[in-house]
Design a protein around this motif. Structure first.
Motif, PDB file in Angstrom:
ATOM      1  N   ALA A  57       0.857  -1.191   0.000  1.00 38.87           N
ATOM      2  CA  ALA A  57       0.000   0.000   0.000  1.00 38.87           C
ATOM      3  C   ALA A  57       0.889   1.235   0.000  1.00 38.87           C
ATOM      4  O   ALA A  57       2.003   1.222   0.530  1.00 38.87           O
ATOM      5  N   PHE A  58       0.366   2.319  -0.586  1.00 41.91           N
ATOM      6  CA  PHE A  58       1.159   3.537  -0.730  1.00 41.91           C
ATOM      7  C   PHE A  58       0.354   4.749  -0.274  1.00 41.91           C
ATOM      8  O   PHE A  58      -0.870   4.806  -0.465  1.00 41.91           O
ATOM      9  N   THR A  59       1.060   5.720   0.328  1.00 35.19           N
ATOM     10  CA  THR A  59       0.476   7.005   0.722  1.00 35.19           C
ATOM     11  C   THR A  59       1.498   8.096   0.459  1.00 35.19           C
ATOM     12  O   THR A  59       2.671   7.955   0.816  1.00 35.19           O
ATOM     13  N   LEU A  60       1.058   9.185  -0.168  1.00 41.88           N
ATOM     14  CA  LEU A  60       1.888  10.385  -0.333  1.00 41.88           C
ATOM     15  C   LEU A  60       1.349  11.451   0.598  1.00 41.88           C
ATOM     16  O   LEU A  60       0.143  11.716   0.612  1.00 41.88           O
ATOM     17  N   THR A  61       2.224  12.074   1.372  1.00 47.10           N
ATOM     18  CA  THR A  61       1.762  12.995   2.411  1.00 47.10           C
ATOM     19  C   THR A  61       2.645  14.234   2.485  1.00 47.10           C
ATOM     20  O   THR A  61       3.790  14.220   2.016  1.00 47.10           O
ATOM     21  N   ASN A  62       2.085  15.293   3.063  1.00 50.33           N
ATOM     22  CA  ASN A  62       2.888  16.473   3.387  1.00 50.33           C
ATOM     23  C   ASN A  62       2.873  16.721   4.894  1.00 50.33           C
ATOM     24  O   ASN A  62       3.232  17.790   5.355  1.00 50.33           O
ATOM     25  N   THR A  63       2.437  15.731   5.644  1.00 51.93           N
ATOM     26  CA  THR A  63       2.326  15.854   7.096  1.00 51.93           C
ATOM     27  C   THR A  63       2.653  14.517   7.744  1.00 51.93           C
ATOM     28  O   THR A  63       2.552  13.457   7.098  1.00 51.93           O
ATOM     29  N   ASP A  64       3.027  14.556   9.019  1.00 46.92           N
ATOM     30  CA  ASP A  64       3.243  13.296   9.746  1.00 46.92           C
ATOM     31  C   ASP A  64       1.972  12.818  10.438  1.00 46.92           C
ATOM     32  O   ASP A  64       1.985  11.823  11.163  1.00 46.92           O
ATOM     33  N   GLN A  65       0.879  13.516  10.206  1.00 46.91           N
ATOM     34  CA  GLN A  65      -0.391  13.138  10.829  1.00 46.91           C
ATOM     35  C   GLN A  65      -1.135  12.147   9.922  1.00 46.91           C
ATOM     36  O   GLN A  65      -1.850  12.524   9.012  1.00 46.91           O
ATOM     37  N   LEU A  66      -0.917  10.862  10.175  1.00 49.56           N
ATOM     38  CA  LEU A  66      -1.600   9.773   9.479  1.00 49.56           C
ATOM     39  C   LEU A  66      -2.246   8.894  10.555  1.00 49.56           C
ATOM     40  O   LEU A  66      -1.703   7.840  10.926  1.00 49.56           O
ATOM     41  N   PRO A  67      -3.381   9.314  11.088  1.00 54.71           N
ATOM     42  CA  PRO A  67      -3.930   8.696  12.303  1.00 54.71           C
ATOM     43  C   PRO A  67      -4.172   7.203  12.200  1.00 54.71           C
ATOM     44  O   PRO A  67      -4.065   6.490  13.203  1.00 54.71           O
ATOM     45  N   ALA A  68      -4.518   6.681  11.039  1.00 56.08           N
ATOM     46  CA  ALA A  68      -4.833   5.258  10.920  1.00 56.08           C
ATOM     47  C   ALA A  68      -3.602   4.393  10.710  1.00 56.08           C
ATOM     48  O   ALA A  68      -3.695   3.160  10.766  1.00 56.08           O
ATOM     49  N   LEU A  69      -2.458   5.005  10.448  1.00 59.70           N
ATOM     50  CA  LEU A  69      -1.299   4.235   9.994  1.00 59.70           C
ATOM     51  C   LEU A  69      -0.807   3.229  11.030  1.00 59.70           C
ATOM     52  O   LEU A  69      -0.558   2.058  10.702  1.00 59.70           O
ATOM     53  N   GLU A  70      -0.667   3.643  12.269  1.00 55.73           N
ATOM     54  CA  GLU A  70      -0.106   2.736  13.271  1.00 55.73           C
ATOM     55  C   GLU A  70      -0.978   1.491  13.430  1.00 55.73           C
ATOM     56  O   GLU A  70      -0.472   0.365  13.541  1.00 55.73           O
ATOM     57  N   GLY A  71      -2.300   1.679  13.452  1.00 50.76           N
ATOM     58  CA  GLY A  71      -3.190   0.533  13.566  1.00 50.76           C
ATOM     59  C   GLY A  71      -3.072  -0.401  12.382  1.00 50.76           C
ATOM     60  O   GLY A  71      -3.118  -1.640  12.539  1.00 50.76           O
ATOM     61  N   LEU A  72      -2.910   0.127  11.183  1.00 44.82           N
ATOM     62  CA  LEU A  72      -2.761  -0.706   9.989  1.00 44.82           C
ATOM     63  C   LEU A  72      -1.436  -1.466  10.024  1.00 44.82           C
ATOM     64  O   LEU A  72      -1.375  -2.643   9.646  1.00 44.82           O
ATOM     65  N   LEU A  73      -0.378  -0.815  10.459  1.00 40.50           N
ATOM     66  CA  LEU A  73       0.920  -1.487  10.553  1.00 40.50           C
ATOM     67  C   LEU A  73       0.861  -2.683  11.490  1.00 40.50           C
ATOM     68  O   LEU A  73       1.436  -3.747  11.216  1.00 40.50           O
ATOM     69  N   ALA A  74       0.128  -2.513  12.597  1.00 42.78           N
ATOM     70  CA  ALA A  74       0.003  -3.604  13.555  1.00 42.78           C
ATOM     71  C   ALA A  74      -0.930  -4.703  13.050  1.00 42.78           C
ATOM     72  O   ALA A  74      -0.693  -5.892  13.277  1.00 42.78           O
ATOM     73  N   ALA A  75      -1.987  -4.325  12.342  1.00 46.99           N
ATOM     74  CA  ALA A  75      -2.982  -5.299  11.894  1.00 46.99           C
ATOM     75  C   ALA A  75      -2.510  -6.122  10.709  1.00 46.99           C
ATOM     76  O   ALA A  75      -2.967  -7.264  10.518  1.00 46.99           O
ATOM     77  N   PHE A  76      -1.586  -5.583   9.902  1.00 45.76           N
ATOM     78  CA  PHE A  76      -1.144  -6.280   8.684  1.00 45.76           C
ATOM     79  C   PHE A  76       0.382  -6.342   8.650  1.00 45.76           C
ATOM     80  O   PHE A  76       1.027  -5.652   7.860  1.00 45.76           O
ATOM     81  N   PRO A  77       0.994  -7.172   9.474  1.00 50.00           N
ATOM     82  CA  PRO A  77       2.462  -7.212   9.532  1.00 50.00           C
ATOM     83  C   PRO A  77       3.109  -7.713   8.245  1.00 50.00           C
ATOM     84  O   PRO A  77       4.292  -7.447   8.013  1.00 50.00           O
ATOM     85  N   ASP A  78       2.341  -8.421   7.400  1.00 48.90           N
ATOM     86  CA  ASP A  78       2.909  -8.936   6.153  1.00 48.90           C
ATOM     87  C   ASP A  78       2.627  -8.021   4.962  1.00 48.90           C
ATOM     88  O   ASP A  78       2.891  -8.400   3.817  1.00 48.90           O
ATOM     89  N   VAL A  79       2.089  -6.856   5.216  1.00 51.01           N
ATOM     90  CA  VAL A  79       1.826  -5.880   4.160  1.00 51.01           C
ATOM     91  C   VAL A  79       2.834  -4.744   4.288  1.00 51.01           C
ATOM     92  O   VAL A  79       3.070  -4.226   5.381  1.00 51.01           O
ATOM     93  N   THR A  80       3.435  -4.352   3.171  1.00 51.70           N
ATOM     94  CA  THR A  80       4.351  -3.214   3.164  1.00 51.70           C
ATOM     95  C   THR A  80       3.566  -1.926   2.958  1.00 51.70           C
ATOM     96  O   THR A  80       2.818  -1.796   1.992  1.00 51.70           O
ATOM     97  N   PHE A  81       3.734  -0.990   3.875  1.00 53.58           N
ATOM     98  CA  PHE A  81       3.091   0.318   3.783  1.00 53.58           C
ATOM     99  C   PHE A  81       4.179   1.340   3.423  1.00 53.58           C
ATOM    100  O   PHE A  81       5.042   1.642   4.242  1.00 53.58           O
ATOM    101  N   ALA A  82       4.146   1.822   2.193  1.00 55.54           N
ATOM    102  CA  ALA A  82       5.117   2.812   1.730  1.00 55.54           C
ATOM    103  C   ALA A  82       4.528   4.205   1.921  1.00 55.54           C
ATOM    104  O   ALA A  82       3.398   4.464   1.497  1.00 55.54           O
ATOM    105  N   VAL A  83       5.286   5.079   2.542  1.00 56.01           N
ATOM    106  CA  VAL A  83       4.851   6.463   2.773  1.00 56.01           C
ATOM    107  C   VAL A  83       5.930   7.380   2.219  1.00 56.01           C
ATOM    108  O   VAL A  83       7.100   7.274   2.603  1.00 56.01           O
ATOM    109  N   ALA A  84       5.541   8.268   1.312  1.00 55.87           N
ATOM    110  CA  ALA A  84       6.490   9.194   0.695  1.00 55.87           C
ATOM    111  C   ALA A  84       6.085  10.625   0.979  1.00 55.87           C
ATOM    112  O   ALA A  84       4.911  10.928   1.226  1.00 55.87           O
ATOM    113  N   ALA A  85       7.068  11.525   0.930  1.00 50.17           N
ATOM    114  CA  ALA A  85       6.829  12.958   1.085  1.00 50.17           C
ATOM    115  C   ALA A  85       7.799  13.704   0.192  1.00 50.17           C
ATOM    116  O   ALA A  85       8.894  13.206  -0.107  1.00 50.17           O
ATOM    117  N   LEU A  86       7.389  14.887  -0.250  1.00 54.42           N
ATOM    118  CA  LEU A  86       8.278  15.703  -1.066  1.00 54.42           C
ATOM    119  C   LEU A  86       9.346  16.389  -0.229  1.00 54.42           C
ATOM    120  O   LEU A  86      10.323  16.913  -0.768  1.00 54.42           O
TER     121      LEU A  86
END
Length: 436
Positions: free
Chosen positions: A283-312
Motif C-alpha cells: 500500500a502507498f500514501t503520499l503525504t505532506n504531514t506526519d499526521q496519518l492517524p490510521a497508519l499505526e493501527g494498519l501497521l500492527a494489523a497487517f504485519p505482512d503488508v508493506t506500507f510505503a509512505v512518501a513525502a516531497l
C-alpha cells in the motif's frame, strides 16, 4: 463537431481523451488561456496574439528581473525577488511542478500589489494583470509576437483588440469568442460544451435552435444551477445533458420530469491503466504531514503488508520512530516525481489517510493507475476516486477484504469504478453523439 470549453483543466482532459477513444472528432476551442492547450486546440487569445507554444516551462531562477536584483527560494511555496533586502515580487509555481513559473506578482515600494505577469507552459510571458490600490484586478493585457494586443477590462467586461492598423471593441467576452468562431469559419450546428458559463452564453447568442450537448462533470448542489434550470424548463441552446454520474442524472430527471432536454449518462473512456508486476500486498500514501492517524493501527494489523509512505520534504521523528518499531513501514522522504510514480506502480492499494492537503493530485493518479483507493471520511481528498470509509476500523476491514484474494481485489476495483454508474464503451459515445 465544435467543442467549446472554458479552460484546459483535468475534467476537460478526461473528456477529450474519452472522445478520442470513441473516435469522435472535435475541434476544441477554449474561451480562456491559462498557459496550456492541447495539440490542435484553438483559443482567441493565442491565435490573435501569435503566442508560440514550443518552448519549455520557465524555471524560477530564469524569471527576468531588474538589474541588481536577486531571486531567493526559502521554505515558502514561492520564491522572492529582492533588491538590497527589499521585497519587489513573488514567483508562484505551477501546481504539481518543481518550481516551474506560473505567475510573478510585483509589488510597489510600500508593499502593495502592482501587477502580475503570467507565464505559460512554454515559458512565454503571455499576459499582465494590473491591480488597483485594493489589490483587485481591473485589466489584463495579452501580448505575443504577433501584431495584435488584447485588453480585457474586468470592470466593464469590455474586450479590446488593437494593432497598428485596427481597433476592435467587443462588449463582452461572449461577443469576442462568438466573433472568433465566425472569423475562423467554425461550423456550430452541433456543439459540445462542459460549462454553464461562457460556452453556454456564446451558444445562447448563436444557436437558432437547441443544438448543444452539455457534459456535466461537476458536483450538484442542493439547488440546481440557475442556468441549468432555465435550459431544462425552456431550452435555448441545450439539446442534451450528459451526466458523468448516474445518480445526478436520476436526480435531475426526478426534479424536471417534463423537460424537453435529453438527459443521458456516460462514463469516461480509457481512464484506467492496465497493470502488471505490482505487489498485491503493498500500500502507498503520499503525504505532506506526519499526521496519518490510521497508519499505526494498519501497521500492527497487517504485519505482512508493506506500507510505503512518501513525502516531497524531509520527514519528522514521529514517522521515523514508527519505522523503527514496524519493519513493514517503508519511508521515502524528499521523494522525486519518478520515485512517487515508481511507488504507485509497485502498490496494489492507495491509502488516502493523511490529514494534510492533497499532494500532486495523487489520489486521482492512483485511481487512473487502477489501484484500489481507500479513504477515511475526515481526510478524503477526492471522494469520486475513492471508496470512502467512515472510521479507521472500517478502513481496516475494507483493506482486509481487498487483500483476501485476487478475486476480492477485482471486486473492490469494480465497485470503485462503478460507484457513479456503469462503465461505458466507445459504442455508447458514438450512439449518443454521432450525427444522425
Amino acid at each position: 463537431m465544435l467543442a467549446l470549453f472554458d479552460t484546459y483543466d483535468l475534467a476537460t482532459r478526461e473528456l477529450l481523451r474519452s472522445l478520442e477513444t470513441a473516435g469522435i472528432a472535435v475541434t476544441p476551442v477554449f474561451v480562456r488561456y491559462d498557459g496550456d492547450l492541447p495539440d490542435g486546440a484553438l483559443c482567441p487569445f493565442v491565435t490573435y496574439t501569435g503566442i508560440e507554444r514550443k518552448g519549455e516551462p520557465l524555471f524560477f531562477d530564469e524569471v527576468p528581473v531588474p538589474p541588481w536584483c536577486e531571486i531567493r527560494q526559502g521554505r515558502e511555496p514561492f520564491a522572492q525577488i529582492l533588491s538590497d533586502g527589499d521585497l519587489l515580487g513573488r514567483i508562484h509555481y505551477e501546481p504539481s511542478s518543481f518550481r516551474q513559473v506560473e505567475r510573478v506578482d510585483w509589488l510597489l515600494p510600500d508593499g502593495r500589489p502592482s501587477h502580475a505577469d503570467h507565464y505559460d507552459r512554454s515559458g512565454n510571458r503571455y499576459a499582465t494583470t494590473y491591480l488597483d490600490d485594493a489589490g483587485a484586478a481591473y485589466q489584463t493585457v495579452y501580448r505575443g509576437p504577433g501584431e495584435r494586443e488584447i485588453e480585457v477590462d474586468h470592470v466593464s467586461r469590455v474586450v479590446t483588440m488593437r494593432s497598428a492598423h485596427e481597433l476592435l471593441t467587443f462588449e463582452s467576452l461572449t461577443d469576442f469568442v462568438s466573433s472568433f468562431i465566425d472569423d475562423q469559419q467554425l461550423p456550430d450546428d452541433r456543439v459540445l460544451i462542459s460549462s454553464l458559463s461562457y460556452p453556454l452564453f456564446v451558444m445562447r447568442k448563436r444557436a437558432a435552435a437547441p443544438c448543444v450537448t452539455l457534459f456535466w462533470q461537476e458536483p450538484l448542489r442542493a439547488d440546481l444551477p440557475g442556468n441549468m434550470v432555465t435550459e431544462l424548463e425552456q431550452p435555448r441552446a441545450l439539446e442534451r445533458i450528459v451526466f458523468l454520474d448516474e445518480r445526478q442524472r436520476r436526480r435531475v430527471a426526478e426534479q424536471h420530469p417534463g423537460t424537453p432536454v435529453d438527459l443521458a449518462y456516460l462514463s469516461h473512456l480509457g481512464q484506467f491503466e492496465e497493470r502488471a508486476g505490482y505487489d498485491p500486498r503493498r500500500a502507498f500514501t503520499l503525504t505532506n504531514t506526519d499526521q496519518l492517524p490510521a497508519l499505526e493501527g494498519l501497521l500492527a494489523a497487517f504485519p505482512d503488508v508493506t506500507f510505503a509512505v512518501a513525502a516531497l520534504t524531509q520527514m519528522s521523528e514521529l514517522l521515523h520512530g514508527l519505522a523503527r518499531r514496524f519493519p513493514n513501514l517503508a519511508l521515502f522522504p524528499s521523494a522525486t516525481h519518478a520515485q512517487i510514480r515508481e511507488e504507485l506502480d509497485k502498490a496494489s492499494v492507495y491509502l488516502d489517510i493523511n490529514a494534510g492537503v492533497h499532494v500532486l493530485d495523487v489520489v486521482q493518479a492512483a485511481y487512473h493507475l487502477d489501484l484500489v483507493v481507500l479513504a477515511v471520511t475526515p481526510y478524503v481528498k477526492a471522494p469520486d476516486c475513492a471508496t470512502v470509509l467512515a472510521t479507521a476500523e472500517h478502513l481496516t476491514a475494507a483493506l482486509a477484504a481487498v487483500l483476501a484474494s485476487p478475486e476480492d481485489r477485482a471486486r473492490a476495483l469494480d465497485a470503485l469504478h462503478t460507484q457513479r454508474g456503469p462503465l461505458s464503451g466507445p459504442d455508447d459515445y458514438r450512439r449518443l453523439l454521432a450525427p444522425p
